[in-house]
Motif scaffolding. Structure first.
Motif, short mmCIF file in Angstrom:
data_model
loop_
_atom_site.label_atom_id
_atom_site.label_comp_id
_atom_site.label_asym_id
_atom_site.label_seq_id
_atom_site.Cartn_x
_atom_site.Cartn_y
_atom_site.Cartn_z
N MET A 137 0.85 -1.19 0.00
CA MET A 137 0.00 0.00 0.00
C MET A 137 0.89 1.23 0.00
SD MET A 137 -2.78 1.19 2.86
CE MET A 137 -4.03 0.07 2.31
N THR A 138 0.51 2.21 -0.78
CA THR A 138 1.19 3.50 -0.78
C THR A 138 0.29 4.49 -0.06
OG1 THR A 138 0.24 4.05 -2.92
CG2 THR A 138 2.41 3.02 -2.92
N SER A 139 0.72 5.74 0.01
CA SER A 139 -0.07 6.76 0.67
C SER A 139 -1.49 6.78 0.13
CB SER A 139 0.56 8.13 0.43
OG SER A 139 1.82 8.19 1.04
N VAL A 140 -2.45 7.07 1.03
CA VAL A 140 -3.85 7.15 0.64
C VAL A 140 -4.40 8.52 1.03
CG1 VAL A 140 -4.31 4.68 0.75
CG2 VAL A 140 -4.59 6.05 2.80
N TYR A 141 -5.41 8.96 0.31
CA TYR A 141 -6.07 10.22 0.62
C TYR A 141 -7.04 10.02 1.77
CZ TYR A 141 -4.12 11.99 -3.72
OH TYR A 141 -3.25 12.39 -4.71
N LEU A 142 -7.28 11.10 2.52
CA LEU A 142 -8.15 11.03 3.68
C LEU A 142 -9.51 10.44 3.35
CD1 LEU A 142 -8.50 11.64 6.68
CD2 LEU A 142 -9.26 13.94 6.04
N ASP A 143 -10.10 10.83 2.22
CA ASP A 143 -11.43 10.33 1.89
C ASP A 143 -11.44 8.86 1.48
OD1 ASP A 143 -10.23 10.67 -0.59
OD2 ASP A 143 -11.92 11.73 -1.49
N GLU A 144 -10.26 8.27 1.32
CA GLU A 144 -10.15 6.84 0.99
C GLU A 144 -9.96 5.97 2.23
OE1 GLU A 144 -7.89 7.09 -3.30
OE2 GLU A 144 -6.66 7.22 -1.49
N ILE A 145 -9.65 6.59 3.37
CA ILE A 145 -9.34 5.82 4.58
C ILE A 145 -10.62 5.35 5.26
CG2 ILE A 145 -8.26 5.92 6.86
CD1 ILE A 145 -6.30 7.97 5.68
N LYS A 146 -10.67 4.06 5.52
CA LYS A 146 -11.84 3.44 6.14
C LYS A 146 -11.40 2.54 7.30
CE LYS A 146 -14.48 4.89 2.71
NZ LYS A 146 -14.58 6.32 2.75
N PRO A 147 -12.27 2.41 8.33
CA PRO A 147 -11.96 1.48 9.42
C PRO A 147 -11.65 0.09 8.88
CG PRO A 147 -13.81 2.86 10.02
CD PRO A 147 -13.52 3.12 8.55
N GLY A 148 -10.65 -0.54 9.48
CA GLY A 148 -10.24 -1.88 9.09
C GLY A 148 -9.07 -1.90 8.12
N PRO A 191 -1.52 6.82 7.17
CA PRO A 191 -2.07 7.44 5.98
C PRO A 191 -1.02 7.75 4.90
CG PRO A 191 -2.87 8.55 7.94
CD PRO A 191 -1.79 7.61 8.35
N GLY A 192 0.22 8.07 5.27
CA GLY A 192 1.26 8.29 4.27
C GLY A 192 1.68 9.74 4.17
N VAL A 240 -7.44 10.55 12.06
CA VAL A 240 -7.53 9.10 11.89
C VAL A 240 -6.96 8.45 13.14
CG1 VAL A 240 -6.82 7.13 10.48
CG2 VAL A 240 -7.28 9.34 9.39
N VAL A 241 -7.73 7.59 13.76
CA VAL A 241 -7.29 6.85 14.94
C VAL A 241 -6.88 5.46 14.48
CG1 VAL A 241 -7.91 5.98 17.23
CG2 VAL A 241 -8.85 8.17 16.43
N LEU A 242 -5.64 5.08 14.82
CA LEU A 242 -5.11 3.79 14.39
C LEU A 242 -4.67 2.97 15.60
CD1 LEU A 242 -3.46 6.09 12.24
CD2 LEU A 242 -3.75 3.97 11.01
N ASP A 243 -4.84 1.68 15.50
CA ASP A 243 -4.27 0.75 16.48
C ASP A 243 -2.97 0.26 15.87
OD1 ASP A 243 -6.40 0.78 18.40
OD2 ASP A 243 -7.58 -0.38 16.97
N CYS A 244 -1.87 0.44 16.61
CA CYS A 244 -0.55 0.08 16.12
C CYS A 244 0.10 -0.93 17.04
CB CYS A 244 0.34 1.32 16.02
SG CYS A 244 -0.33 2.61 14.94
#
Length: 126
Positions: free
Chosen positions: A1-12, A74-75, A111-115
């Motif tokens: 995966m490369t960088s994604v735009y904010l409107d493309e980011i989805k939970p999971g 997100p990138g 964006v909240v991420l679990d890392c």
């Protein structure tokens, strides 16, 4: 995966990187931060501690999370705003750290991420 735009980011959604910790990385990290704690640099000293040998700086694993967020998800252009970190077990020279970020939620521009960082199947940081 490369960088994604904010409107493309989805939970999971998730992304992952791998880094093998080397002697050179330990040295460079210590020099860059000034953290020359002998538990990272002196095997004889470190053997007498609870770690029973040299360990990598915990903040190095946090750096792996920063690298993942800034390059993959997100990138490009993303900013690491905050973190709640729990160190589970130490990372040693030669360990390959697998860092994974999974989107938990998207709140507007945040964006909240679990890392997590793992070595083999051993959780080292969450």
């Amino acid at each position: 995966m490369t960088s994604v735009y904010l409107d493309e980011i989805k939970p999971g959604m998730s992304a992952q990187i791998e880094r093998t910790v080397t002697e050179r990385e330990i040295q460079l990290f210590g020099e860059a931060t000034g953290d020359m704690n002998p538990v990272h640099f002196d095997e004889e000293y470190a053997r007498k501690t609870v770690f029973r040998g040299r360990v990598a700086h915990g903040a190095l694993s946090i750096g792996f999370i920063s690298a993942l967020l800034g390059t993959k998800l997100p990138g490009d252009g993303s900013i690491f705003l905050s973190a709640s970190i729990v160190f589970k077990t130490p990372v040693r020279i030669g360990d390959t750290v697998v860092t994974t970020a999974t989107v938990r939620e998207v709140n507007g521009r945040a964006v909240v991420l679990d890392c997590v960082c793992k070595v083999d199947d051993r959780l080292v940081l969450e």
